[in-house]
Design an enzyme around this catalytic site. Structure first.
Site, mmCIF file in Angstrom:
data_model
loop_
_atom_site.group_PDB
_atom_site.id
_atom_site.type_symbol
_atom_site.label_atom_id
_atom_site.label_comp_id
_atom_site.label_asym_id
_atom_site.label_seq_id
_atom_site.Cartn_x
_atom_site.Cartn_y
_atom_site.Cartn_z
ATOM 1 N N TRP A 1 0.872 -1.182 0.000
ATOM 2 C CA TRP A 1 0.000 0.000 0.000
ATOM 3 C C TRP A 1 0.906 1.228 0.000
ATOM 4 O O TRP A 1 1.885 1.278 0.750
ATOM 5 C CB TRP A 1 -0.916 0.050 1.236
ATOM 6 C CG TRP A 1 -1.644 1.360 1.279
ATOM 7 C CD1 TRP A 1 -2.711 1.730 0.518
ATOM 8 C CD2 TRP A 1 -1.294 2.517 2.066
ATOM 9 N NE1 TRP A 1 -3.050 3.036 0.784
ATOM 10 C CE2 TRP A 1 -2.208 3.535 1.724
ATOM 11 C CE3 TRP A 1 -0.299 2.779 3.010
ATOM 12 C CZ2 TRP A 1 -2.156 4.807 2.302
ATOM 13 C CZ3 TRP A 1 -0.240 4.053 3.588
ATOM 14 C CH2 TRP A 1 -1.171 5.046 3.241
ATOM 15 N N GLU B 1 -3.019 -2.972 -2.508
ATOM 16 C CA GLU B 1 -4.150 -2.370 -1.784
ATOM 17 C C GLU B 1 -4.461 -0.962 -2.275
ATOM 18 O O GLU B 1 -3.605 -0.086 -2.276
ATOM 19 C CB GLU B 1 -3.820 -2.327 -0.278
ATOM 20 C CG GLU B 1 -4.897 -1.659 0.560
ATOM 21 C CD GLU B 1 -4.543 -1.605 2.050
ATOM 22 O OE1 GLU B 1 -3.397 -1.943 2.417
ATOM 23 O OE2 GLU B 1 -5.429 -1.216 2.844
ATOM 24 N N LYS C 1 -6.944 2.678 -2.261
ATOM 25 C CA LYS C 1 -7.584 3.551 -1.277
ATOM 26 C C LYS C 1 -8.339 4.643 -2.013
ATOM 27 O O LYS C 1 -7.971 5.019 -3.131
ATOM 28 C CB LYS C 1 -6.511 4.158 -0.362
ATOM 29 C CG LYS C 1 -7.061 4.853 0.873
ATOM 30 C CD LYS C 1 -5.951 5.156 1.873
ATOM 31 C CE LYS C 1 -6.513 5.840 3.107
ATOM 32 N NZ LYS C 1 -5.503 5.981 4.173
ATOM 33 N N ASP D 1 -9.682 -3.262 1.526
ATOM 34 C CA ASP D 1 -9.755 -2.711 2.878
ATOM 35 C C ASP D 1 -11.158 -2.146 3.060
ATOM 36 O O ASP D 1 -11.604 -1.300 2.278
ATOM 37 C CB ASP D 1 -8.681 -1.621 3.048
ATOM 38 C CG ASP D 1 -8.637 -1.056 4.462
ATOM 39 O OD1 ASP D 1 -9.700 -0.699 4.998
ATOM 40 O OD2 ASP D 1 -7.532 -0.954 5.031
ATOM 41 N N HIS E 1 -11.796 1.638 2.739
ATOM 42 C CA HIS E 1 -11.200 2.378 1.627
ATOM 43 C C HIS E 1 -12.137 2.641 0.466
ATOM 44 O O HIS E 1 -11.698 2.791 -0.670
ATOM 45 C CB HIS E 1 -9.958 1.629 1.114
ATOM 46 C CG HIS E 1 -8.791 1.767 2.025
ATOM 47 N ND1 HIS E 1 -7.523 1.382 1.688
ATOM 48 C CD2 HIS E 1 -8.692 2.265 3.284
ATOM 49 C CE1 HIS E 1 -6.699 1.620 2.680
ATOM 50 N NE2 HIS E 1 -7.390 2.152 3.673
ATOM 51 N N HIS F 1 -8.556 -6.451 4.448
ATOM 52 C CA HIS F 1 -8.211 -5.647 5.610
ATOM 53 C C HIS F 1 -9.540 -5.347 6.291
ATOM 54 O O HIS F 1 -10.272 -4.449 5.861
ATOM 55 C CB HIS F 1 -7.489 -4.356 5.217
ATOM 56 C CG HIS F 1 -6.014 -4.530 5.111
ATOM 57 N ND1 HIS F 1 -5.142 -3.489 4.908
ATOM 58 C CD2 HIS F 1 -5.250 -5.644 5.218
ATOM 59 C CE1 HIS F 1 -3.899 -3.961 4.887
ATOM 60 N NE2 HIS F 1 -3.941 -5.272 5.059
ATOM 61 N N ASP G 1 -12.605 8.595 8.588
ATOM 62 C CA ASP G 1 -11.571 7.712 9.113
ATOM 63 C C ASP G 1 -11.821 6.299 8.622
ATOM 64 O O ASP G 1 -12.925 5.777 8.748
ATOM 65 C CB ASP G 1 -11.548 7.710 10.642
ATOM 66 C CG ASP G 1 -10.496 6.730 11.153
ATOM 67 O OD1 ASP G 1 -9.334 6.836 10.707
ATOM 68 O OD2 ASP G 1 -10.829 5.833 11.943
ATOM 69 N N ASP H 1 -10.216 3.590 9.676
ATOM 70 C CA ASP H 1 -9.582 2.572 10.512
ATOM 71 C C ASP H 1 -10.088 2.474 11.942
ATOM 72 O O ASP H 1 -9.302 2.277 12.862
ATOM 73 C CB ASP H 1 -8.063 2.825 10.542
ATOM 74 C CG ASP H 1 -7.467 2.777 9.156
ATOM 75 O OD1 ASP H 1 -7.365 1.678 8.620
ATOM 76 O OD2 ASP H 1 -7.113 3.834 8.616
ATOM 77 N N ASP I 1 -7.071 -4.369 10.117
ATOM 78 C CA ASP I 1 -6.374 -3.100 9.921
ATOM 79 C C ASP I 1 -7.166 -1.966 10.557
ATOM 80 O O ASP I 1 -8.077 -1.419 9.950
ATOM 81 C CB ASP I 1 -6.168 -2.839 8.416
ATOM 82 C CG ASP I 1 -5.332 -1.588 8.176
ATOM 83 O OD1 ASP I 1 -4.743 -1.069 9.145
ATOM 84 O OD2 ASP I 1 -5.265 -1.128 7.020
#
Ligand code: RNT
Ligand code: ZN
Length: 414
Positions: free
Chosen positions: A181, A222, A224, A255, A258, A282, A290, A292, A322
């Site tokens: 990533w 990965e 995003k 993810d 993302h 992930h 956010d 995460d 993650d």
């Protein structure tokens, strides 16, 4: 009667074998991200500032300040998580032992102590090049950088990371997934969206030039949507990596944080797995901007696991976690997120899938909806508690006391 015995009968009435579900769940390793333990800091140098558009908010006391403390915390957390898992390590957690060496020159030597530790703990390992929190990443570009030398530095770091990953996989006897990533992107409207993407594709081709034994090593990429400071443009977007992974038969890393807030990765799994060999997940929780937050037992996570089970995709899926939260006890964050992921998996494994499928195939959507609803009130918690008990870990209302004790005895003294 024992609550599990009752639950077993209730599920059996719908054609669901709880013993089989427990066996399957027991065999699914989750890759625990080391970076929850110290707010994505790493231990390369004393004063690394988190970069790459990543932000960890909160200042809960007791963060791991050294590799030894991080291992101590991880080991403690693992005693409160059922099952056997993996350790997902970032290159910035290199054990440099005081050596002055930069990331483009890392070899397995810098990670041997981690491999030895993982082996002693019975953990497989996964790996990640760290293309952020570094002077050469400060302007927001790495593998797609316009400057050839900067680009080469990151290419070399990724090549080194793949070799380290392969050696990890060889030593531990289970393939290591090395996931790339990069933070590359720009805050405001770029004039040229193409050139960085052309450079990224070219850099990745160089990174993946060396073929490595798939028994030891697997590559993942990965994407995003945006990051802090890369709101207008991200070079490695979903379309970019989906195309790259399909073309080069790499693992695609999805993810959960993302994508657009109303977009869920659960619906992508059955689509992308027709065209890429395997996926890396992930598991994370996006909350507004956010990506995460700590994973919880929510609809998005349940839907992801349902797809893996319903589509028989577990053998082709590597599940990693993650998230990073510095506002709560960091070990508790690991435990809550990992257990919620396992609970989502167990719920999926306990679905009356045969009955649901035959209702659907018969066009009986009334029964399908009724069954889906009925499944929600079945005694799931009795099966979960049985699983925890067989794995010798405390159930949901009991592990917290152990973490509070650890906080008092260990974390508060840091
Ligand atoms: C960043 C990506 C990436 C990182 C880790 C630390 O947005 O999700 O996976 O979280 O590499
Ligand atoms: Zn991620």
């Amino acid at each position: 009667m024992n609550p599990y015995t009752i639950a077993k009968e209730r599920y059996a009435a719908l054609g669901v074998d709880t013993e089989q579900a427990i066996r399957t769940l027991t065999a699914i390793p989750l890759s625990l991200h080391c970076w929850q333990g110290d707010d994505v800091g790493g231990f390369e140098h004393s004063a690394t500032v988190l970069g790459g558009g990543l932000a960890v908010t909160g200042n809960y006391p007791g963060k791991a300040r050294s590799i030894a403390e991080l291992r101590q915390d991880l080991a403690k957390a693992l005693t409160l998580i059922p099952g056997r898992h993996r350790l997902n390590l970032h290159a910035c957690y290199a054990d440099l032992g005081g050596r002055k060496i930069d990331r483009n020159e890392y070899t397995v030597r810098e990670f041997q102590s981690w491999i030895d530790w993982a082996k002693a703990q019975g953990l497989g390992m996964d790996f990640n090049p760290t293309c952020f929190s570094h002077p050469l990443a400060n302007d927001g570009f790495t593998l797609s950088h316009a400057n050839r030398e900067v680009r080469q530095f990151w290419i070399d770091h990724c090549i080194a990371s793949r070799r380290i990953g392969a050696e990890i996989g060889r030593q531990l006897g289970t393939p290591c997934v090395t996931n790339i990533w990069i933070p590359d992107g720009s805050k405001d409207l770029p004039a040229d969206r193409l050139a960085p993407r052309l450079r990224l594709a070219e850099s990745l081709d160089l990174v993946f030039g060396e073929s490595l034994d798939a028994n030891h090593h697997l590559d993942a990429v990965e994407s995003k949507l945006f990051g802090i400071g890369s709101e207008a443009y991200v070079v490695g977007s979903h379309e970019f990596y989906l195309g790259y992974a399909v073309k080069n038969q790499k693992l695609l890393c999805l993810d959960a944080g993302h994508f657009h807030p109303t977009e869920s990765i659960s619906d992508k799994i059955s689509a992308v797995l027709q065209f890429v060999p395997e996926i890396l997940l992930h598991v994370s929780r996006g909350v507004r901007w956010d990506s995460d937050h700590v994973v919880i037992l929510d609809d998005a996570t349940k839907a992801i696991m349902q797809e893996l089970v319903r589509g028989n995709f577990l053998p082709r899926t590597h599940i990693g976690l993650d998230f990073f939260d510095a506002s709560i006890n960091r070990l508790a964050a690991w435990i809550i997120g990992t257990r919620a992921t396992q609970q989502s998996l167990l719920l999926a494994l306990l679905e009356p899938i045969e009955k649901l499928r035959s209702a659907e195939n018969a066009g009986d959507y009334t029964s399908r909806l009724a069954l889906l609803e009925a499944g929600k009130t079945l005694p799931f918690s009795a099966v979960w508690e049985e699983f925890c008990q067989r794995q010798n870990v405390p159930h949901d209302h009991a592990w917290l006391a152990e973490i509070k004790t650890y906080e008092k005895d260990v974390l508060s003294k840091r």
